[in-house]
Design an enzyme around this catalytic site. Sequence first.
Site, PDB file in Angstrom:
ATOM      1  N   SER A  88       0.813  -1.216   0.000  1.00  0.00           N
ATOM      2  CA  SER A  88       0.000   0.000   0.000  1.00  0.00           C
ATOM      3  C   SER A  88       0.844   1.262   0.000  1.00  0.00           C
ATOM      4  CB  SER A  88      -0.920   0.011   1.224  1.00  0.00           C
ATOM      5  OG  SER A  88      -0.160  -0.081   2.414  1.00  0.00           O
ATOM      6  N   GLN A  90       1.656   4.541   1.682  1.00  0.00           N
ATOM      7  CA  GLN A  90       1.526   4.734   3.123  1.00  0.00           C
ATOM      8  C   GLN A  90       2.533   5.745   3.640  1.00  0.00           C
ATOM      9  OE1 GLN A  90       3.826   1.118   5.104  1.00  0.00           O
ATOM     10  NE2 GLN A  90       2.627   0.392   3.351  1.00  0.00           N
ATOM     11  N   HIS A  92       4.260   6.618   7.829  1.00  0.00           N
ATOM     12  CA  HIS A  92       4.299   6.221   9.228  1.00  0.00           C
ATOM     13  C   HIS A  92       4.354   7.478  10.089  1.00  0.00           C
ATOM     14  CE1 HIS A  92       4.877   2.223   7.775  1.00  0.00           C
ATOM     15  NE2 HIS A  92       6.031   2.527   7.210  1.00  0.00           N
ATOM     16  N   LYS A 115       7.489   4.282  13.433  1.00  0.00           N
ATOM     17  CA  LYS A 115       7.848   3.110  12.630  1.00  0.00           C
ATOM     18  C   LYS A 115       8.760   3.506  11.466  1.00  0.00           C
ATOM     19  CE  LYS A 115       5.544  -0.945  10.544  1.00  0.00           C
ATOM     20  NZ  LYS A 115       5.835  -0.868   9.118  1.00  0.00           N
ATOM     21  N   GLU A 117      11.737   3.039   8.831  1.00  0.00           N
ATOM     22  CA  GLU A 117      12.149   1.790   8.192  1.00  0.00           C
ATOM     23  C   GLU A 117      13.376   2.015   7.321  1.00  0.00           C
ATOM     24  OE1 GLU A 117       7.668  -0.134   7.549  1.00  0.00           O
ATOM     25  OE2 GLU A 117       8.683   0.862   5.885  1.00  0.00           O
ATOM     26  N   HIS A 244       5.423   6.348   0.616  1.00  0.00           N
ATOM     27  CA  HIS A 244       6.185   5.302  -0.050  1.00  0.00           C
ATOM     28  C   HIS A 244       5.314   4.075  -0.292  1.00  0.00           C
ATOM     29  CE1 HIS A 244       6.505   4.320   4.262  1.00  0.00           C
ATOM     30  NE2 HIS A 244       6.619   3.056   3.883  1.00  0.00           N
ATOM     31  N   LYS A 269      -7.214  -2.827   2.477  1.00  0.00           N
ATOM     32  CA  LYS A 269      -7.323  -2.520   3.903  1.00  0.00           C
ATOM     33  C   LYS A 269      -7.883  -1.111   4.114  1.00  0.00           C
ATOM     34  CE  LYS A 269      -3.494  -5.549   5.299  1.00  0.00           C
ATOM     35  NZ  LYS A 269      -2.178  -5.623   5.984  1.00  0.00           N
TER      36      LYS A 269
END
Length: 394
Positions: A88, A90, A92, A115, A117, A244, A269
Site C-alpha cells: 500500500s 503509506q 508512518h 515506525k 524503516e 512510499h 485494507k
Amino acid sequence: MELIGNVKNYDWGKLGADSYVAKIATANDGGFKLDQAQPYAELWMGDHVSGPSLVAGSGEELGAYLQKNGQDKLSYLFKVLSIRKALSIQVHPDKTEAEKLHAQFPDVYKDPNHKPELAIALTDFKAMCGFRPYAEIHALLKSWPQLETLLGKDKVDQLQSGTEPALKDLYSTLMHSPPSALETCITSMLHTIQNKPAPSNLDRLFLQLHADFSADVGLLSIYFLNILNLSPGQAIYLPANVPHAYLSGDCIECMACSDNVVRAGLTPKFKDVDTLLRLVSYEGAPAESKIYQPKRLDGEPHTRTFVPSVKDFAVAEVKVPAGVKEYSVRNRAEGCILLVCAGKGKLTAGAGQELGLEFGKIVFVPGSVGDKLKLEIEDSGSEFVAYQAMSNDF
C-alpha cells in the site's frame, strides 16, 4: 544462539520457491514445508508480539528468553521481504502522532510507537518514495489530458509556482476524487497506453498496478511519487511522514518495533486518507536523493553500516571477499541479530562459544558475550555475506 524466524504469508508475497523468504525459511527451519502455491511475503526476526522468533531447539519465544535473562525488549524488528504485488501507499507517524492516533483509534493504530524503516535491496528492487520535484510532477500531469480533467487544469497549473500548498491542494484533490471520476480517468488512460506502439517504463508500471488493483486511487500516485529502481546493496530510509510503497523485489528491512501504518491507496485494507494528507511530507526531491548511503567504520573494511537518524536500529552489511579466512564484527551493548545470506563459516563469541554459519542461519548474540565477534570463513571461492541488525548507539 540460533533462532527460527517467523514466516508471514501475505497475499502480496512471491509464490513458492520464487520467494527469497521461502529460500531462507527452508534453510532456517527444518520443519518448514514449502507450498509452491503459497505466497511467502515476510520473514520476521525479533521479539514482536505478532510474530516472535523462536530459540532453536527449545522453541522458547525470543521475548521470553530476553525477559528471563534480564534484557529489555528489542527496539527493532528485522525482516526479509519478497514482493510480487505492490504494498500500500503509506506513511508512518512520528512518535508524537503515533501516541495521539493510538489513544484515539487503538483498534487501527495498535501501539504508541513510531515506525521508521530501512530497506536494503537483495535483488533488483522497485519502490515509490517521496514526491518528485514539482516541475517533474507538473510535466507528467500536463502530458495526460485525463489527469488535467480529473484534477482541474487550474490546480495543475498552480503547481508551476513550486509551492507546497499547491501540491498539497492537488494531491488532496486526487485522493478525494469520486470513484466514478477515477474510473473514467483510469479507463481512458488504460486505453491510451494499450494502444501505444512503445509504452514507457511508467506506462508498464501503470498496466501492472491496474492489473492488480483496477481503478484504485493509489494507481495515479505514480505520477506524483518518485519511482526508484534499486540494485542489490542499495538502500532507502523511510523516516516519519515520507510517502512510499514497495512495488517488487526482495529486500532486507529493519524498522522500529511498531505496527503503525497510515494507508491511502493500493490496498483493500482501511484507508485513512485524511490522516495521511495531514501528516505526509510534501517536499519534492529527485529520485536519486532518496538512495540512503552507508558508512565505512574504522576497523571494518568489509562492512557497510546503515545508520539512520533514530536510535531504534542500525543495519550492517558484511561482505567478506573470497580468500579472507578471518574477520571481526562488532557486537553492541544490547546484542544483535545476524542473518547469513551466502557462504559458510563459524562464529566465535565470548569465552570460546562457537556456532556454525551457513545460508539461512539466524543468530541472536547477547551483548553479554562482549563487543567483538570473530568470523572464521570457509574458503569456498565465493564471498561470505551477512546482515546484522542492532540498536543504534553509533
